[in-house]
Design a protein around this motif. Structure first.
Motif, PDB file in Angstrom:
ATOM      1  N   TRP A 181       7.111  -5.596  -0.463  1.00  0.00           N
ATOM      2  CA  TRP A 181       7.275  -5.984   0.945  1.00  0.00           C
ATOM      3  C   TRP A 181       6.421  -5.165   1.892  1.00  0.00           C
ATOM      4  O   TRP A 181       6.014  -5.666   2.944  1.00  0.00           O
ATOM      5  N   ASP A 182       6.101  -3.931   1.545  1.00  0.00           N
ATOM      6  CA  ASP A 182       5.339  -3.100   2.474  1.00  0.00           C
ATOM      7  C   ASP A 182       3.843  -3.096   2.179  1.00  0.00           C
ATOM      8  O   ASP A 182       3.085  -2.381   2.828  1.00  0.00           O
ATOM      9  N   GLU A 183       3.411  -3.853   1.195  1.00  0.00           N
ATOM     10  CA  GLU A 183       1.971  -3.984   0.949  1.00  0.00           C
ATOM     11  C   GLU A 183       1.361  -4.927   1.973  1.00  0.00           C
ATOM     12  O   GLU A 183       1.992  -5.890   2.402  1.00  0.00           O
ATOM     13  N   ARG A 184       0.137  -4.627   2.341  1.00  0.00           N
ATOM     14  CA  ARG A 184      -0.511  -5.449   3.358  1.00  0.00           C
ATOM     15  C   ARG A 184      -1.502  -6.450   2.753  1.00  0.00           C
ATOM     16  O   ARG A 184      -1.940  -7.370   3.434  1.00  0.00           O
ATOM     17  N   ASP A 185      -1.885  -6.227   1.498  1.00  0.00           N
ATOM     18  CA  ASP A 185      -2.797  -7.167   0.849  1.00  0.00           C
ATOM     19  C   ASP A 185      -2.012  -8.347   0.279  1.00  0.00           C
ATOM     20  O   ASP A 185      -0.797  -8.269   0.093  1.00  0.00           O
ATOM     21  N   SER A 241       4.855   0.424 -12.429  1.00  0.00           N
ATOM     22  CA  SER A 241       5.797   1.151 -11.584  1.00  0.00           C
ATOM     23  C   SER A 241       5.814   0.595 -10.175  1.00  0.00           C
ATOM     24  O   SER A 241       4.771   0.350  -9.561  1.00  0.00           O
ATOM     25  N   LEU A 242       7.021   0.426  -9.665  1.00  0.00           N
ATOM     26  CA  LEU A 242       7.240  -0.123  -8.327  1.00  0.00           C
ATOM     27  C   LEU A 242       7.923   0.934  -7.479  1.00  0.00           C
ATOM     28  O   LEU A 242       8.862   1.588  -7.925  1.00  0.00           O
ATOM     29  N   ARG A 243       7.448   1.088  -6.260  1.00  0.00           N
ATOM     30  CA  ARG A 243       7.846   2.208  -5.412  1.00  0.00           C
ATOM     31  C   ARG A 243       9.113   1.905  -4.617  1.00  0.00           C
ATOM     32  O   ARG A 243       9.231   0.852  -3.988  1.00  0.00           O
ATOM     33  N   MET A 244      10.039   2.871  -4.619  1.00  0.00           N
ATOM     34  CA  MET A 244      11.245   2.815  -3.805  1.00  0.00           C
ATOM     35  C   MET A 244      11.154   3.949  -2.788  1.00  0.00           C
ATOM     36  O   MET A 244      10.519   4.970  -3.035  1.00  0.00           O
ATOM     37  N   PRO A 280      -4.221   1.473  -6.657  1.00  0.00           N
ATOM     38  CA  PRO A 280      -3.892   0.387  -7.574  1.00  0.00           C
ATOM     39  C   PRO A 280      -3.661  -0.866  -6.749  1.00  0.00           C
ATOM     40  O   PRO A 280      -2.857  -0.839  -5.803  1.00  0.00           O
ATOM     41  N   GLY A 281      -4.371  -1.934  -7.063  1.00  0.00           N
ATOM     42  CA  GLY A 281      -4.294  -3.109  -6.216  1.00  0.00           C
ATOM     43  C   GLY A 281      -3.560  -4.264  -6.860  1.00  0.00           C
ATOM     44  O   GLY A 281      -2.757  -4.931  -6.217  1.00  0.00           O
ATOM     45  N   HIS A 282      -3.858  -4.506  -8.143  1.00  0.00           N
ATOM     46  CA  HIS A 282      -3.129  -5.594  -8.801  1.00  0.00           C
ATOM     47  C   HIS A 282      -3.005  -5.342 -10.296  1.00  0.00           C
ATOM     48  O   HIS A 282      -3.774  -4.584 -10.888  1.00  0.00           O
ATOM     49  N   ARG A 341       5.967  -1.268  -2.991  1.00  0.00           N
ATOM     50  CA  ARG A 341       4.603  -1.521  -3.457  1.00  0.00           C
ATOM     51  C   ARG A 341       4.485  -1.361  -4.967  1.00  0.00           C
ATOM     52  O   ARG A 341       5.350  -0.797  -5.630  1.00  0.00           O
ATOM     53  N   PHE A 342       3.363  -1.815  -5.488  1.00  0.00           N
ATOM     54  CA  PHE A 342       2.915  -1.501  -6.847  1.00  0.00           C
ATOM     55  C   PHE A 342       2.357  -0.078  -6.787  1.00  0.00           C
ATOM     56  O   PHE A 342       1.395   0.179  -6.079  1.00  0.00           O
ATOM     57  N   ASP A 343       2.987   0.842  -7.513  1.00  0.00           N
ATOM     58  CA  ASP A 343       2.612   2.242  -7.365  1.00  0.00           C
ATOM     59  C   ASP A 343       1.587   2.706  -8.397  1.00  0.00           C
ATOM     60  O   ASP A 343       0.618   3.375  -8.070  1.00  0.00           O
TER      61      ASP A 343
END
Lengths: 311, 311, 311, 311
Positions: A48-52, A220-223, A9-11, A151-153
């Motif tokens: 914060w941990d996404e690289r894109d 959903s946002l990843r913790m 999932p990218g955006h 990230r966006f999960d």
């Protein structure tokens, strides 16, 4: 490549009712990293941990909901191939030119049987997670700002004919079914919810059967841990964020979760845990009478708001 | 399929000096689930959350070490194709008949440039994780027996010419490089260690440059949280298990870890955490002078035993 | 009052070699809250969850170490009574006037048999923990700044004749012995270390037998969980803080710990966990041969630096 | 002694409707350690980390609820003194002979203004926590059986005239007020709930104003971490234990909690976290309009069942 085709999932572009209120909420309360604003006024964020460059995009609108969700594919050749395959499946596609979204390449867009706008793309600028590629520390200051999802999960979408979505995702897009919820015996146990993965994650996308097309249940946002899910829930309490469910554990996917609403009424999830499925795994099935535990494992309770409110 | 080709680390056969002592250790102290003994006297285990019949296999021998490591591939056609590709790469392969290992299909075996016996296979009986496929609870009683790792996660192998291994794994077997450690500047910064993935995991296999071929550094077993890594380390203390390093956090992969030795001197890891890499990510590099933090992030310390002892 | 007499470790004054370097370290890396500087140039700090004005005080000096440690007593009458009792025990006392330390009342100071300056006081200004007394959230922004210990928990001091200290603390000051370490059998198993409490905490003060008087082993700062101990250890790695031991778990007190050095070479601990002892509990004893597990339960290892380096 | 007078909540006798069903529930699901059955047929339990013979006692009865709660005092002299003080306060007391409860000395019983039977006692046999007093490991196998609470932590009782209880506990029994909830402004903000401590714990006993005397809201059992609270909640889900609230965090005391019902309808809590109060701390006040956050900090929600159901 062992991981090929559709990667992640990218955006997701969300409609919000007041852009400035939402910008503050997604930046300061949720704690996403703001990465830009485009000519249309859309505001871009990343975990914060996404690289894109971006993953969550906000657009001012009169109604809440989701405009589209996009998945990153391996490369341009994969994009072309998947576009052909989608068309052969009988769904028309359109190309949105590179640059329409900030730092994002050409996108192939099509409408899912459930009525959602879905996109594939092969390029989004790698901006890194702020820790560098050389001797990076495990986290940095953005990991403590707001709820600070990594990230966006995934997202969960509601619409009609999820059977057709399942066929498209599993036969054309390379996903596999991880878990599912089936309806009552007297109704013939139809699939009411499907959780699908294109990776080792318990879900990259999920759908629930629903008469109205194109609806959003949650993004959903990843913790990174149950303790961070608690921290997110504390921040919700501090900011009087309306919570739908949680903190609790899902039976489905074993995920650790809180669901809450953004200022426009879009539901979001802060999510940790789960297991590591593979495409050769037999899917797990939740029966209708036990779905209370599937949703909220400790409580075994069907939450009316969770089942009925979508944007 | 988005996940295709090589799926996951499936099994590792370890040599142990006293089978009964080791059986007790792997079953009662580590807490793997014993699933069988074959005609050769080998003892089979699995992590509680693995669905295949076995993952860790013990064989009585005069010296400790690893006999072979095997990876599950998607299906029989994939096995055939990968076998052809490996041969085209210039490595000869052999077929080991189905049934040689309990509940395991035909295996394609070949020797890696680093001297390790490596296998691919398409079938191992799905026995499930004991929780069932219908409305399963998140865990069961096996999750509290011993350290109770969920699965065989990866292994780290030592041998010469890891550059050739890297070429094989990335160009033929579909892995991608996630992180690497490079040597001193004055030596031209050669790759000394490579961590590769065929999934979203930070590593499915890793290699360190070492003159002697075919050596085992450690087999890694997955824990679900930092608190469970602590619990594993408590159990090590209770059972006077010799610890090499930890508990601590790696800089490399961000993993949370304890390394210890089994009764035969084979090193194993109980491991949690990490992040979710993708094949389009640029690899992370650890320089020689900062590798102390790569190994033990808080301490920033090179542990002599970790760097030199292999079986 | 069920809790009466001596209530808690209230302050410790540490000698540091460079005040500005140390101020930055205690404020930005450890994450204490700076609360003031006095006319002598001493810098005052508190843990974010402490309600009194100060707990850790830094003084510029030519050698590292601890000047004194002070405990809060219930009220002025208690202070007078304990002063009398200490004198009757045969130790002379002195009164240091209110205001010598910022926002702190009159202190009764005396020298312990181990050579340490020890203080009792009945008043230190309540400044609160920043969350207010009315409908407070569980934590605030100071809880994410640096390692962010909640409080000054205890200290471990080295000096001769801890038997006399034990007598003073248990017979005069109302402490009770929680755990102890005894020497080798051939030496008659003398008490080498004693951990004493005036509360439900596993230790409020501890002493180790040592020939040189008045030495500091460590000052301990409280963390709220094992995950927060990890976070502290990550911050040590990020800031190249020299770690002595950890993260690990103590056998003694069951505490979860990292020991590290401040820029002047004073050892400090970030500490979580433990159990809830009571004065009617029989003390736990660690024998000399098992003290490796008492110190570092998983590893069962005596760390040379831990046993020998004091300031 | 710094800790003197009343030391801790020692025992609570609960009425259950089916003794065998309840015995299995408290032993196998909650995971208390069964320590005996007396001539009256009462079944005795303790938390695994308690050192006294018993803490939770079950009695077969026609209605659920609590018979009495007892606190351990420092010694026999303290018992005599407190008995005198209670009588001087105007409450009559009775002596229950040693041996009436298994391994328990003479008890002084009296009725609280709220109608509850309350006891003090100076002796209960120390049986230890099963780990021994010599070189003990941090936990043993009982720590993984069921929810495995470490101890009986506190109870919350409902009845009329909590103001009189407050006076008794703070002026006679040596407790101090840690937190309180006050009623609406228009009603003059009366104290509706009081949380009192005789130690460093956020509460050793609590009362809520309620017209009917002698009622039990819940008995609280201590867990060592938020992850263990989750584990308890998982076990509730596995065993279809009816949950009232949670998992969540309290605003009041910062505790991490799940409330659930035993098979007789008695509410119990599995509880971790909190802070370390002292008798010189100013109490925290929760106003009526914010009590939703006091009860369930993330959700800020008043739960009807929590506020109204007692046994």
């Amino acid at each position: 490549m062992a991981m090929t085709g559709v990667l992640r999932p990218g955006h997701a572009q969300l409609r919000v009712l007041d852009l400035e209120v939402s910008r503050k909420f997604y930046r300061d309360v949720i704690g996403l990293v703001e990465t830009g604003t485009d000519a249309q006024g859309r505001v871009y964020f990343k975990g914060w941990d996404e690289r894109d460059h971006n993953s969550i995009v906000l657009r001012q609108a009169d109604t809440a909901g989701i405009d589209f969700v996009g998945f990153k594919v391996l490369d341009a050749a994969t994009l072309d191939k998947l576009e052909r395959n989608v068309r052969e499946f009988g769904i028309s596609t359109a190309r949105i030119p590179a640059g329409d979204m900030l730092e994002t390449g050409e996108r192939v867009r099509f409408q899912l049987p459930t009525g959602h706008q879905f996109e594939l793309y092969a390029y989004k600028k790698h901006v890194g997670n702020g820790l560098g590629q050389l001797n990076p520390p495990p986290w940095g200051s953005d990991a403590d700002r707001g709820m600070a999802p990594t990230r966006f999960d995934h997202c969960l979408l509601y619409g009609p004919d999820i059977a057709a979505n399942k066929k498209l995702f599993t036969e054309v897009l390379g996903f596999y079914l991880v878990e599912r919820v089936i309806g009552p015996k007297e109704a013939g146990e139809p699939e009411m919810a499907i959780f699908m993965s294109c990776s080792n994650k318990t879900h990259d996308i999920a759908f629930v059967e629903h008469p109205e097309p194109g609806k959003l249940h949650h993004v959903s946002l990843r913790m990174s841990s149950w303790e961070r899910v608690q921290r997110a829930s504390d921040i919700m309490g501090m900011n009087k964020v309306a919570i739908d469910i949680g903190p609790t554990r899902h039976g489905v996917t074993r995920g650790e979760t809180v669901y809450a609403w953004d200022p426009s009424g879009n539901r979001f999830e802060t999510f940790a845990g789960g297991y590591e499925p593979y495409p050769d795994y037999e899917p797990i099935t939740w029966t209708f009478d036990q779905f209370g535990h599937g949703l909220d494992f400790p409580n075994g309770k069907l939450h009316e708001s969770f089942l009925t409110i979508v944007t």
